[in-house]
Design an enzyme around this catalytic site. Structure first.
Site, PDB file in Angstrom:
ATOM      1  N   ARG A 231       7.905   5.243   6.896  1.00 50.45           N
ATOM      2  CA  ARG A 231       7.798   4.929   7.926  1.00 50.45           C
ATOM      3  C   ARG A 231       8.870   4.696   8.681  1.00 50.45           C
ATOM      4  NH1 ARG A 231       3.474   5.339   6.561  1.00 50.45           N
ATOM      5  NH2 ARG A 231       1.737   4.615   6.715  1.00 50.45           N
ATOM      6  N   HIS A 279       5.345  14.471   8.989  1.00 45.04           N
ATOM      7  CA  HIS A 279       4.184  12.790   8.718  1.00 45.04           C
ATOM      8  C   HIS A 279       3.126  13.782   7.647  1.00 45.04           C
ATOM      9  CE1 HIS A 279       2.767   8.792   8.953  1.00 45.04           C
ATOM     10  NE2 HIS A 279       2.918   9.666   7.561  1.00 45.04           N
TER      11      HIS A 279
HETATM   12  P1  NAP Z   1       3.600   0.507  -3.724  1.00 44.51           P
HETATM   13  O1  NAP Z   1       2.346   0.931  -4.539  1.00 44.51           O
HETATM   14  O2  NAP Z   1       2.671  -0.898  -2.409  1.00 44.51           O
HETATM   15  O3  NAP Z   1       5.366   0.401  -3.523  1.00 44.51           O
HETATM   16  C1  NAP Z   1       5.854  -0.686  -2.905  1.00 44.51           C
HETATM   17  C2  NAP Z   1       6.904  -0.506  -3.801  1.00 44.51           C
HETATM   18  O4  NAP Z   1       7.735  -1.385  -2.794  1.00 44.51           O
HETATM   19  C3  NAP Z   1       6.684  -1.452  -4.971  1.00 44.51           C
HETATM   20  O5  NAP Z   1       7.631  -1.211  -5.677  1.00 44.51           O
HETATM   21  C4  NAP Z   1       7.239  -3.243  -4.298  1.00 44.51           C
HETATM   22  O6  NAP Z   1       7.998  -3.861  -4.782  1.00 44.51           O
HETATM   23  C5  NAP Z   1       8.490  -2.593  -3.482  1.00 44.51           C
HETATM   24  N1  NAP Z   1       8.415  -3.462  -2.092  1.00 44.51           N
HETATM   25  C6  NAP Z   1       7.924  -4.342  -1.231  1.00 44.51           C
HETATM   26  N2  NAP Z   1       9.240  -4.531  -0.632  1.00 44.51           N
HETATM   27  C7  NAP Z   1       9.887  -5.007  -1.366  1.00 44.51           C
HETATM   28  C8  NAP Z   1      11.255  -5.515  -0.742  1.00 44.51           C
HETATM   29  N3  NAP Z   1      11.396  -6.539   0.302  1.00 44.51           N
HETATM   30  N4  NAP Z   1      12.359  -5.596  -1.249  1.00 44.51           N
HETATM   31  C9  NAP Z   1      12.118  -4.440  -2.808  1.00 44.51           C
HETATM   32  N5  NAP Z   1      10.907  -3.677  -2.314  1.00 44.51           N
HETATM   33  C10 NAP Z   1      10.226  -3.823  -1.998  1.00 44.51           C
HETATM   34  O7  NAP Z   1       3.399   1.566  -2.424  1.00 44.51           O
HETATM   35  P2  NAP Z   1       3.165   3.132  -2.415  1.00 44.51           P
HETATM   36  O8  NAP Z   1       1.855   3.159  -2.551  1.00 44.51           O
HETATM   37  O9  NAP Z   1       3.948   3.270  -3.020  1.00 44.51           O
HETATM   38  O10 NAP Z   1       3.293   3.207  -1.002  1.00 44.51           O
HETATM   39  C11 NAP Z   1       4.770   3.279  -0.871  1.00 44.51           C
HETATM   40  C12 NAP Z   1       4.758   4.040   0.884  1.00 44.51           C
HETATM   41  O11 NAP Z   1       4.897   4.804   1.173  1.00 44.51           O
HETATM   42  C13 NAP Z   1       3.517   3.210   2.335  1.00 44.51           C
HETATM   43  O12 NAP Z   1       3.644   1.732   1.673  1.00 44.51           O
HETATM   44  C14 NAP Z   1       3.450   4.456   2.645  1.00 44.51           C
HETATM   45  O13 NAP Z   1       4.398   3.618   4.002  1.00 44.51           O
HETATM   46  C15 NAP Z   1       4.339   5.169   2.710  1.00 44.51           C
HETATM   47  N6  NAP Z   1       4.006   6.728   2.210  1.00 44.51           N
HETATM   48  C16 NAP Z   1       3.854   7.616   3.565  1.00 44.51           C
HETATM   49  C17 NAP Z   1       3.373   8.743   3.020  1.00 44.51           C
HETATM   50  C18 NAP Z   1       3.851  10.093   4.187  1.00 44.51           C
HETATM   51  O14 NAP Z   1       3.315  11.257   3.966  1.00 44.51           O
HETATM   52  N7  NAP Z   1       4.611  10.202   4.966  1.00 44.51           N
HETATM   53  C19 NAP Z   1       2.216   8.899   2.180  1.00 44.51           C
HETATM   54  C20 NAP Z   1       2.108   8.323   1.257  1.00 44.51           C
HETATM   55  C21 NAP Z   1       2.579   6.493   1.708  1.00 44.51           C
HETATM   56  P3  NAP Z   1       7.285  -4.510  -6.301  1.00 44.51           P
HETATM   57  O15 NAP Z   1       6.523  -3.040  -7.216  1.00 44.51           O
HETATM   58  O16 NAP Z   1       8.176  -5.311  -6.791  1.00 44.51           O
HETATM   59  O17 NAP Z   1       5.614  -5.063  -5.280  1.00 44.51           O
HETATM   60  C1  GLV Z   2       0.372   8.031   4.843  1.00 39.39           C
HETATM   61  O1  GLV Z   2       1.740   7.758   5.480  1.00 39.39           O
HETATM   62  C2  GLV Z   2      -0.678   6.918   4.023  1.00 39.39           C
HETATM   63  O2  GLV Z   2       0.792   5.953   3.815  1.00 39.39           O
HETATM   64  O3  GLV Z   2      -0.904   7.050   2.935  1.00 39.39           O
END
Ligand code: NAP
Ligand code: GLV
Length: 316
Positions: A231, A279
């Protein structure tokens, strides 16, 4: 069963409605229109206006049509009380995004490892220099992945499979074969120390916003690379521009921005060492997303628990 759908792009709505109708043939599925406050069992939304939730009776769950829930949870701050606190918010888990993220991250990291960005810059300057550059040494080209969730863990494993040294950082401790893992604030500095490429896949929360800042950059290896795939709120943009100017950061690949679309007069557009994509690092794929949501709705209707329920206090 009544299902309400909201997507910001009206053009996409018709396709979502037909996919959902195929997956949930017994449901009454409608696109939300301003003024619609009729009861609904489930809301499937991406960046919804808070009015969608006002006076809405009967909601059993809200499905976020993306992985990140920051835009949805912002409703709690902007219009307190509209998103009922007892209604579960459920996000997409992978649905084809992990592979897309791994492709993007591998491309960006290898481009820097082999210094292709520098050849591109020379060509853009119309500098016909036939000057081979020594690639960075793979053994010390340490990649640090912030966030080891659904997406970050897959990205870290993919990069490790390329023979790169990979570290990962998360809130709770993780054990991932071939990845050196760090957990919690106390281990943040050790995680950063010597990292040559920082890849961000954290959720945007009050704890993580602004984490890509001057102090973080100062702890990386000098001339490190930044790849922000999560983000725009994570990045302090002025600190990145300063770090590029000082050579502390050699180059950055940015897929997300504080303001999207990135305004035409933004300095990033004119900064040759910043690579911009709009994005797109992992887009929501409609059919796998609909299939996952339909399965979860069926499970909820049977009274079963589902995964992907957001911890609203934590913000992800
Ligand atoms: P997720 O499964 O919820 O994973 C989040 C990770 O971040 C977990 O390992 C979590 O730790 C860690 N985390 C959260 N808060 C933290 C903190 N304060 N300190 C250290 N580690 C922390 O999410 P995801 O599905 O992988 O997605 C991650 C992010 O990618 C989304 O929230 C979104 O913003 C972004 N995204 C972007 C796009 C794009 O096109 N640019 C697309 C999809 C997603 P724990 O495992 O210990 O909970
Ligand atoms: C895209 O940014 C997502 O969070 O899936």
């Amino acid at each position: 069963m009544d299902i309400l759908v909201h997507l910001p792009e009206a053009a996409e709505t018709a396709e979502w409605l037909s996919s959902l109708t195929r997956a949930l043939p017994h449901a009454d599925i409608r696109a939300w229109q301003p003024g619609d406050t009729a009861p609904a069992d489930y809301a499937l939304v991406w960046r919804p206006p808070h009015e969608l939730f006002a006076e809405r009776a009967g909601l059993k769950a809200v499905f976020n049509l993306a992985a990140g829930v920051d835009a949805l949870l912002a409703i709690e701050r902007n219009a307190p009380g509209t998103l009922p606190p007892d209604v579960p918010v459920i996000r997409l888990e992978d649905t084809g995004m992990a592979d897309q993220m791994a492709e993007y991250a591998a491309y960006a990291v290898l481009r820097y490892l082999r210094r292709f960005d520098e050849y591109e810059l020379a060509q853009r300057r119309s500098d016909p220099c036939w000057r081979p550059l020594a690639a960075h040494a793979r053994e010390t080209f340490t990649v640090g992945v912030l966030g080891l969730g659904v997406l970050g863990a897959h990205v870290a494993k993919t990069l490790a499979s390329l023979g790169l040294p990979v570290r990962g950082y998360s809130r709770s401790r993780k054990s991932l074969e071939g990845i050196e893992t760090f957990a919690g604030h106390d281990e943040f500095d050790a995680f950063l120390d010597g990292v040559k490429v920082l890849v961000n896949l954290l959720p945007s929360t009050p704890e993580t916003d602004g984490i890509l800042n001057r102090s973080t950059f100062a702890k990386l290896a000098r001339g490190a690379y930044l790849i922000n795939l999560a983000r725009g709120a994570h990045l302090v943009e002025a600190d990145l521009l300063d770090a590029l100017g000082e050579g502390r950061i050699a180059a950055a690949t940015l897929d997300v921005f504080a303001q999207e679309p990135l305004p035409p007069d933004h300095r990033f557009w004119r900064e040759p060492r910043v690579t911009i994509t709009p994005h797109v690092s992992a887009v929501t794929l409609r059919e796998p997303a609909v299939a996952q949501i339909a399965e979860k709705i069926a499970a909820l209707e049977r009274g079963e628990r589902v995964t992907g329920v957001v911890n609203r206090a934590r913000g992800y």
